[in-house]
Design a protein around this motif. Structure first.
Motif, PDB file in Angstrom:
ATOM      1  N   LEU B  46      11.204   0.235  -6.979  1.00  0.00           N
ATOM      2  CA  LEU B  46      10.400  -0.972  -6.103  1.00  0.00           C
ATOM      3  C   LEU B  46      10.572  -0.388  -3.917  1.00  0.00           C
ATOM      4  N   ALA B  49       8.940   2.526  -2.541  1.00  0.00           N
ATOM      5  CA  ALA B  49       8.297   2.522  -2.948  1.00  0.00           C
ATOM      6  C   ALA B  49       7.474   1.697  -1.571  1.00  0.00           C
ATOM      7  N   PRO B  71       3.437   0.707   1.522  1.00  0.00           N
ATOM      8  CA  PRO B  71       3.657   1.773   0.527  1.00  0.00           C
ATOM      9  C   PRO B  71       2.542   3.663   1.107  1.00  0.00           C
ATOM     10  N   GLN B  72       1.488   2.500   1.728  1.00  0.00           N
ATOM     11  CA  GLN B  72       0.163   3.449   1.796  1.00  0.00           C
ATOM     12  C   GLN B  72       0.641   4.878   3.020  1.00  0.00           C
ATOM     13  N   VAL B  76       4.153   8.274  -1.762  1.00  0.00           N
ATOM     14  CA  VAL B  76       4.960   8.903  -3.247  1.00  0.00           C
ATOM     15  C   VAL B  76       3.480   8.863  -4.019  1.00  0.00           C
ATOM     16  N   MET B  78       3.790   7.197  -7.550  1.00  0.00           N
ATOM     17  CA  MET B  78       4.690   6.725  -8.782  1.00  0.00           C
ATOM     18  C   MET B  78       3.287   6.609 -10.235  1.00  0.00           C
ATOM     19  N   PRO B  98      -6.081   7.882  -5.267  1.00  0.00           N
ATOM     20  CA  PRO B  98      -5.646   8.576  -3.682  1.00  0.00           C
ATOM     21  C   PRO B  98      -6.411   8.899  -2.989  1.00  0.00           C
ATOM     22  N   LYS B 149      -2.208  13.197  -5.562  1.00  0.00           N
ATOM     23  CA  LYS B 149      -2.011  13.767  -4.092  1.00  0.00           C
ATOM     24  C   LYS B 149      -1.060  14.032  -3.297  1.00  0.00           C
TER      25      LYS B 149
END
Ligand code: ATP
Ligand code: MG
Lengths: 327, 363
Positions: B46, B49, B71-72, B76, B78, B98, B149
């Motif tokens: 996390l 991420a 994170p945006q 990545v 997940m 996404p 993505k």
């Protein structure tokens, strides 16, 4: 040993009984479970409603309490011919819609969203504060609002506005804005109901779902729009339904704050009229029959709304199939 | 993309969930985080991420410091243990989400989702909501959502632990193949060592928030650097004995106080003796121990337990105070309290310092 016993039992039960013992025993079980709530509904809704319908067709008042005359639909005719009935109806709709939209749902949603996105303890603290109006006795609570709204030189709001060159006004008077205060005072209490429902719904959204949204690139507004709100669909519908019905019949804060005034019926709502006719008539003459007719309208509107909500929001989808198939 | 963790640490109040982890993951590499429950695998993931902020340390993507990047913006993908599909969206909408957030046109979205869905074999399920999909299908949608993505880094948090054994086997192969074909750098969290051993290029073994080892599966298995690794990797686990090493007529023997005595390869024995330790810990894997049916071996003892595992029986033979686990053919019908003779193949024997737990053979 055990098998022998079983075999004996099997022999001992007559074939007829053994074939279908369960359905017969279980048929009544669902009704037994429903019985307590059925008794409550019958005792506290159906019977009072029937009595209400009956009284609404009499001229019962404090003058002829023991032997009222049956007068049919006379009371209803009187209401519909009342000069102010349109005004009162409009007021009621306005009051319910505004309070519901901006406070009971709108503000509740905002408080829940904000307090679940800040530090946990701070969130709990703020939500506790928002509960306070609900915990305060109505009379005390409304006294505080009256102080806030009072005219110069006392009103708290006026004192805050004075530095900006505002002259000051009695906010509950015709020159002020009585509706604003009626809606504010009701809304501040009403918001806490939705707040509790929405907060628990937001907090029960799985953490991993929110994390997935973060990783997928959602901003905070996008997370609210695409993940949180769709998950809040049922709580939202529930709050709208429940609160619109309870606003429809609520009047005590208005009664305490403006008593339907200023002037003639400026903030009078339907339930308040019914109450006044029944119990607080100016001349000490309580017109129970006539007041009941007013209340009958509320019952009918309430039932219609409830049915519409049930249909339109498809509440039966909320009811899951029983997890254990016994009944 | 190359990922570097430098002194990465996460504390929750007093709890140190991740403790100064240093790791360099090469571009295109498939790395598994392996460790027991609660060791800090998810927490590390996390942080990579961007969902948790590191208490200390740095995360670098291709040399770029990522600690403050939300994170945006990390690009990545997940996959979560619970799949975490949006319940009110169809499989298509889930996978397109996404892309939609990235502002891609509807047509492009549909095209990409379709391509990935076909690759995952879920093209026919796109109209269904997660509630109408089986666990395995949901898992594929979740994987698809992570892939559409075209991320620079794929993160998996125990994605297969909710699936049945057979499906897990299939998905294991599929994920491995996809990762290999797409060449996306991946971190795969698991507490299942078979998963880690079969899928990963390198495995980071984590225990109590600390990195214990970071090696290829073969190295972890054949050249464990610590006692913890030796005992953790491999199932059934390695046997350990406290022994002293003696030299007789040019050969080396390891002897335990309980009477176990085995010849060990001189190269390994010399390394074990180099430190001048009186006693060392010797490790031998169950598969390197056989039953000696001729009955000539001097190592013998009663059978203490027999566990049928299907293909083999796992038996526990007591030699003095020492317990020796080995696998035998169920057809041999070994029974409790039988006296069995054991033959040790010591070509892969391991030696450890009893004080530090470090290997005396590998550094
Ligand atoms: N939000 C949190 N607050 C406090 N402690 C936490 C939090 N998240 C994790 N921990 C603690 O940090 C440690 C590591 O947790 P983590 O979830 O990373 O374990 P894990 O290796 O993923 O385990 P598992 O295999 O069971 O998923 C645990 O001791 C856990 O209790
Ligand atoms: Mg975990």
């Amino acid at each position: 040993m055990a098998t022998i016993q079983k075999a004996q039992e099997a022999v001992a039960i007559p074939a007829e009984v053994a074939r279908e013992p369960k359905p017969r025993k279980l048929t009544w079980t669902p009704y037994a479970f429903m019985l307590p709530s059925a008794i409550l509904v019958i005792l506290f809704f159906f019977i009072p409603a029937l009595i209400l319908f009956y009284i609404s067709m009499t001229n019962q008042s404090s003058a002829n309490f023991s032997n009222p005359d049956f007068i049919g639909l006379q009371n209803f005719k009187t209401i519909l011919n009342d000069r102010f009935v349109g005004k009162i109806f409009q007021n009621t709709v306005f009051y319910v819609v505004m309070t519901l939209t901006f406070f009971n749902v709108g503000l509740a949603l905002i408080i829940s969203l904000v307090t679940t996105h800040i530090e946990r303890r701070a969130g709990i603290f703020f939500r506790t504060i928002w509960m306070l109006p609900r915990l305060t006795p109505s009379v005390v609570y409304i006294m505080m609002w009256k102080r806030i709204a009072a005219g110069p030189p006392f009103g708290i709001l006026n004192q805050f506005l004075a530095p900006f060159g505002f002259e000051g006004v009695n906010w509950l008077s015709a020159q002020g804005n009585p509706w604003l205060f009626v809606i504010l005072s009701n809304g501040f209490i009403g918001a806490s109901f939705g707040m509790i429902i929405f907060t628990s719904a937001i907090e029960s959204i799985p953490k991993e779902l929110m994390r997935a949204a973060l990783v997928d690139g959602a901003s905070i507004l996008q997370r609210i729009r695409y993940v949180i709100l769709p998950e809040l669909r049922w709580p939202l519908l529930f709050v709208v339904t429940y609160q619109s019905l309870s606003l429809l019949t609520s009047f005590e804060l208005i009664w305490l704050l403006t008593d339907g005034g200023p002037g003639l019926y400026r903030t009078e709502v339907w339930a308040l009229t019914a109450y006044k006719r029944a119990l607080a008539n100016y001349f000490g003459n309580a017109q129970w029959g006539y007041a009941s007719a007013w209340a009958v309208f509320l019952v009918i509107i309430g039932v219609i709304l409830a049915v519409v909500y049930m249909r339109y929001f498809r509440f039966n989808e909320l009811v899951e199939e029983p997890k254990i198939e016994v009944l | 993309m190359e990922v570097v963790l430098r002194n990465l640490t996460k504390k929750f109040g007093q709890v140190v969930a991740v403790d100064h982890i240093n790791l360099e993951i090469r571009s295109g590499e498939f790395v598994a985080f392996l460790g027991p429950s609660g060791c800090g695998k998810t927490t590390t993931l996390l942080m990579v991420a961007g969902i948790y902020k590191p208490t200390e340390g740095e995360i670098l993507f291709d040399g770029r410091l990522m600690n403050k990047v939300p994170p945006q913006q990390r690009n990545v993908g997940m996959v979560f243990q619970s799949y975490a599909l949006y319940p009110h969206m169809t499989a298509f909408q889930n996978m397109a989400f996404p892309l939609k957030l990235a502002g891609m046109s509807q047509m492009m979205q549909a095209e990409r989702v379709k391509r990935v869905a076909d690759m995952m074999g879920i093209g026919h399920l796109l109209d269904r909501k997660p509630g109408e999909l089986s666990g395995g299908q949901q898992q594929r949608v979740a994987l698809g959502r992570a892939l559409v993505k075209e991320p620079d880094l794929l993160l998996f948090d125990e994605p297969l632990s909710n699936l049945d054994a057979r499906l897990r086997l299939v998905m294991r192969g599929e994920i491995k193949r996809l990762q290999h074909e797409l060449g996306i750098t991946s971190i795969y969290v698991t507490h299942d060592q078979v998963e880690a051993m079969t899928m990963a290029d390198r495995i980071a073994v984590i225990n109590e928030g600390k990195l214990q080892a970071f090696d290829t599966p073969d190295d972890l298995y054949d050249r464990p650097k610590t006692l913890f690794i030796a005992g953790f990797v491999g199932n059934p686990p390695m046997n350990f004995f406290t022994v002293s090493i003696r030299r007789e007529n040019g050969d080396y023997f390891a002897e335990s106080e309980g009477g176990l005595r085995v010849k060990v390869p001189s190269e390994r024995a010399e390394k074990a003796l180099a430190g001048g330790l009186e006693q060392v810990i010797m490790g031998i894997r169950p598969e390197d121990i056989q039953m000696d049916e001729s009955g000539t071996s001097e190592n013998k003892g009663p059978v203490f337990s027999v566990e049928p595992l299907g293909r083999d029986d796992l038996i526990d033979v007591h030699i003095g105070p020492d317990s020796v686990f080995l696998l035998v053919d169920p057809l041999k019908r070994v029974r409790l309290d039988d006296i069995v003779h054991l033959e040790f193949d010591t070509a892969k024997v391991q030696f450890f310092d009893p004080e530090t737990g470090k290997s005396l053979l590998w550094t």
